[in-house]
Design an enzyme around this catalytic site. Structure first.
Site, PDB file in Angstrom:
ATOM      1  N   SER A  52       8.905 -24.702  19.482  1.00  0.00           N
ATOM      2  CA  SER A  52       9.749 -25.407  20.448  1.00  0.00           C
ATOM      3  C   SER A  52      10.828 -26.214  19.742  1.00  0.00           C
ATOM      4  O   SER A  52      11.949 -26.330  20.239  1.00  0.00           O
ATOM      5  CB  SER A  52       8.905 -26.306  21.348  1.00  0.00           C
ATOM      6  OG  SER A  52       8.174 -27.253  20.600  1.00  0.00           O
ATOM      7  N   GLU A  53      10.510 -26.791  18.554  1.00  0.00           N
ATOM      8  CA  GLU A  53      11.524 -27.462  17.741  1.00  0.00           C
ATOM      9  C   GLU A  53      11.248 -27.288  16.258  1.00  0.00           C
ATOM     10  O   GLU A  53      10.095 -27.191  15.831  1.00  0.00           O
ATOM     11  CB  GLU A  53      11.589 -28.966  18.051  1.00  0.00           C
ATOM     12  CG  GLU A  53      12.361 -29.335  19.306  1.00  0.00           C
ATOM     13  CD  GLU A  53      11.466 -29.621  20.476  1.00  0.00           C
ATOM     14  OE1 GLU A  53      11.984 -29.885  21.570  1.00  0.00           O
ATOM     15  OE2 GLU A  53      10.236 -29.555  20.311  1.00  0.00           O
ATOM     16  N   THR A  54      12.341 -27.246  15.517  1.00  0.00           N
ATOM     17  CA  THR A  54      12.340 -27.267  14.054  1.00  0.00           C
ATOM     18  C   THR A  54      13.305 -28.361  13.638  1.00  0.00           C
ATOM     19  O   THR A  54      14.389 -28.498  14.215  1.00  0.00           O
ATOM     20  CB  THR A  54      12.797 -25.916  13.479  1.00  0.00           C
ATOM     21  OG1 THR A  54      11.885 -24.902  13.900  1.00  0.00           O
ATOM     22  CG2 THR A  54      12.862 -25.942  11.963  1.00  0.00           C
ATOM     23  N   HIS A  83       8.435 -35.400  19.989  1.00  0.00           N
ATOM     24  CA  HIS A  83       7.465 -34.939  18.994  1.00  0.00           C
ATOM     25  C   HIS A  83       8.139 -34.594  17.674  1.00  0.00           C
ATOM     26  O   HIS A  83       7.560 -34.829  16.594  1.00  0.00           O
ATOM     27  CB  HIS A  83       6.570 -33.817  19.566  1.00  0.00           C
ATOM     28  CG  HIS A  83       6.895 -32.429  19.195  1.00  0.00           C
ATOM     29  ND1 HIS A  83       7.804 -31.658  19.889  1.00  0.00           N
ATOM     30  CD2 HIS A  83       6.395 -31.627  18.212  1.00  0.00           C
ATOM     31  CE1 HIS A  83       7.863 -30.451  19.345  1.00  0.00           C
ATOM     32  NE2 HIS A  83       7.022 -30.399  18.328  1.00  0.00           N
TER      33      HIS A  83
END
Length: 296
Positions: A52-54, A83
């Site tokens: 979902s995120e990097t 997060h």
């Protein structure tokens, strides 16, 4: 062809339950020492991880910050996300980062400086909301259609946007939150900004017996990333916006625990506490992968 130099890489689990196995929260990929990488490289690597995120850690440009972070989804860059904030701070500290203040870390990102405290568990101070207040009639109707819920199930619909474009819907109870079945075709495809509806929708409802389930409210979040409708396992930015709204309106106490991720077979926990004017969003962070990545 020369191989690019290795860069330190960490993958962490954020917002899992206390004492958990590191597989129950929201995963985050962190690339350290990301200087010299182009925007196209950052975006390509985020697509490749398919998380979902990097995030990519960089030297700060603000002298008050300890480090700078850029946050990417597979579909593009975000100005702020929760997060990734906790996970990036954990990875930076674990890699030997030394903050200017022993009990605080200051992160620089596109929305500005975000302070974090280190004890009793890593927490960030919710950034100021960029848009607040009840959704107007048109936005409310579109939000409910996208979530597949009817008016009689809804207590309130509010903008709680701190960067990603959140609109939050409070439902009658936690069971109603878990029963939501979003309708993908009613979610907007947005280019560039939040537009009329926003990039993301959140739902929240209270548990009738918090002591029995170990959480006060249940939260779910949905957003479109490119062509895909995504349910996020555990969402710090949404929980931050929800806390500022619901505590500020007297709808929730100044300290509570949110659960998120049950429909995805996760067991996320977000610990919320208001201290003075600040709302702190805390969670567990566990390192699951350490190594190197070849980018450049």
């Amino acid at each position: 062809m020369d191989r690019p130099a290795p860069r330190r890489f960490t993958q962490v689990d954020v917002f899992g339950p206390p004492g958990g196995d590191g597989l129950s929260g929201n995963p985050l990929a962190v690339v350290h020492d990301a200087e010299g990488l182009t925007d196209d490289m950052l975006a390509a690597f985020a697509r490749w991880t398919n998380l979902s995120e990097t995030t990519f850690l960089l030297p700060p440009t603000d002298p008050a910050a300890d480090y700078r972070v850029r946050i990417f989804t597979p579909g593009g860059e975000l100005p702020f996300a929760g997060h990734p904030t906790l996970g990036s701070a954990h990875a930076w500290l674990e890699a030997g980062g030394v903050p200017r203040q022993p009990d605080r870390v200051v992160q620089e990102c596109a929305v500005g400086l975000v302070p974090l405290r280190r004890e009793p568990r890593l927490a960030f101070a919710a950034p100021p909301l960029l848009r607040t207040g009840p959704a107007d009639e048109g936005d409310r109707a579109r939000a409910l259609a996208a979530l597949g819920v009817s008016e009689h199930e809804v207590l309130a619909v509010e903008w709680v946007d701190n960067g990603p474009g959140w609109i939050a819907v409070e439902l009658a109870d936690a069971e109603a939150v878990l029963a939501v079945e979003p309708v993908a075709e009613h979610f907007p495809v947005v280019d560039g900004d939040a537009g009329a509806l926003g990039l993301a929708l959140g739902v929240v409802g209270r548990w009738s017996d918090p002591s029995a389930v170990g959480k006060d409210v249940e939260v779910r979040s949905f957003f479109r990333d490119g062509a895909h409708l995504v349910e996020d396992p555990v969402t710090g930015s949404l929980n931050a916006g929800l806390a500022q709204w619901l505590i500020g309106a007297g709808r929730l106490p100044s300290t509570y625990v949110a659960g998120q991720g049950a429909r995805l077979r996760r067991d996320g926990r977000v610990f919320v506490e208001q201290e003075g004017a600040d709302v702190w969003i805390a969670g567990e962070v566990v390192t699951t992968v350490r190594g190197e990545v070849l980018l450049g």
